[in-house]
Design an enzyme around this catalytic site. Structure first.
Site, short mmCIF file in Angstrom:
data_model
loop_
_atom_site.label_atom_id
_atom_site.label_comp_id
_atom_site.label_asym_id
_atom_site.label_seq_id
_atom_site.Cartn_x
_atom_site.Cartn_y
_atom_site.Cartn_z
CG HIS A 154 9.45 -36.66 -27.32
ND1 HIS A 154 9.39 -38.04 -27.17
CD2 HIS A 154 9.70 -36.16 -26.08
CE1 HIS A 154 9.60 -38.35 -25.91
NE2 HIS A 154 9.79 -37.22 -25.22
CB CYS A 155 4.40 -33.94 -25.96
SG CYS A 155 3.69 -32.83 -24.72
N PRO A 156 7.27 -33.48 -23.95
CG PRO A 156 8.40 -31.58 -23.23
CD PRO A 156 7.80 -32.20 -24.45
CG ASN A 160 4.84 -41.79 -25.51
OD1 ASN A 160 5.80 -42.12 -26.20
ND2 ASN A 160 3.77 -42.55 -25.37
#
Length: 318
Positions: A154-156, A160
């Site tokens: 999960h990439c802030p 997403n």
């Protein structure tokens, strides 16, 4: 304790005894609705990303290109910089607003499992957090609150998960940011040399102190983004080529799937044979889906309590 019976893979694609649709990459039941995660941290990080790109745009245009006496230099570099910036932001938007491969919530029902027409002895797993039948290689994301197919992480910064359906856009985002950062550093070096050779009051429309501060900030931003995105781009390409996601490596999971070759894995991630479309954030991943295979998206019935469900040898009954 794991059942000795082999786990059923990708059960949502096996409805009605049909073979899984031939997709590049395999597609799940897609919806036309916009996908957006309401996470405060991710939204702030996404806004910061766009702000930094627009800051670089401002400094490059109004500090370096517009005041330049060389029209050809300004036009060529302006066109290149703005093209890369546009593609980077478009890739970021697609990575942020594309369903990464979320498994439908609450489909762990008797009716849904019966609709899959599984073979006796097959085993399916229910996610205890989102009550969904968990396909192979899917992991639950605590931020998205969904199980994501082939979840990498999960990439802030894109607010997403990076998964089966949006990994291409994330790779393009890191690639274009890396290229724009490198291009910016080169322009900053040339502009510094130009200002040292000429009068500082003539090489920019801003005062010399403001020019130096803005150039240093831009140089620091470009260097930081160059290092970060080049590392992310490299790890993503390596993950695709080895057919192993970041979370699978982190958990040191033993592969239960049949790995594909590096070239086939890249074609699967980018949506087909080598073409210019690989570099475009506006092209969707190709999917030739059998229209006759219909899987209920919102199955009716009560959620099954068991987390491990094995299809009995007798006709399924609960």
């Amino acid at each position: 304790m794991r059942s000795p019976v082999p786990r059923f893979r990708d059960v949502e694609r096996q409805a009605g005894g049909q073979q899984p649709p031939q997709c590049l990459p395999p597609c799940h039941e897609r919806q036309n609705n916009m996908w957006f995660i309401r996470d405060a941290c991710g939204i702030v990080c996404g806004i910061i990303t766009w702000f930094l790109v627009f800051f670089a745009e401002f400094v490059v245009l109004f500090l370096m290109l517009i005041p330049s006496k060389n029209l050809t230099y300004s036009l060529v570099n302006g066109a290149l910089f703005n093209s890369l910036a546009f593609l980077a932001l478009a890739s970021h938007f697609r990575a942020m607003c594309t369903d990464p491969g979320a498994v439908p919530k609450g489909n762990a029902t008797k009716e849904y499992i019966e609709s899959l027409q599984l073979k006796p002895g097959q085993v399916v797993y229910k996610c205890p957090k989102c009550s969904s039948i968990k396909p192979d290689r899917a992991h639950h994301c605590s931020v998205c609150k969904r199980c994501i197919r082939k979840m990498d992480h999960h990439c802030p910064w894109v607010n997403n998960c990076v998964g089966e359906n949006n990994q291409k856009y994330f790779v393009l985002f890191t690639m274009y940011i890396c290229l724009i950062s490198l291009h910016t550093l080169v322009m900053v070096v040339f502009h510094f040399l130009y200002c040292f050779e000429d009068d500082w009051t003539k090489c920019s429309s801003f005062s010399p102190p403001a020019t130096v501060i803005l150039l240093i900030l831009l140089c620091f931003e470009a260097l930081l983004f160059l290092i970060f995105t080049s590392v992310m781009f490299g790890t993503q390409i390596h993950s695709i080529c080895t057919d192993e996601t970041g979370i699978e490596k982190l958990k040191r999971e033993d592969p239960t799937w049949e790995k594909t070759s590096s070239w086939e894995a890249i074609k699967s991630a980018f949506g087909g044979p080598l073409s210019v479309a690989w570099l475009s954030p506006f092209t969707d991943l190709s999917c030739q889906k059998d229209a006759s295979a219909s899987v209920p998206m919102f199955p009716q019935g009560e959620i099954i309590e068991e987390d491990v469900i094995e299809i009995p040898l007798e006709p399924y009954s609960m």
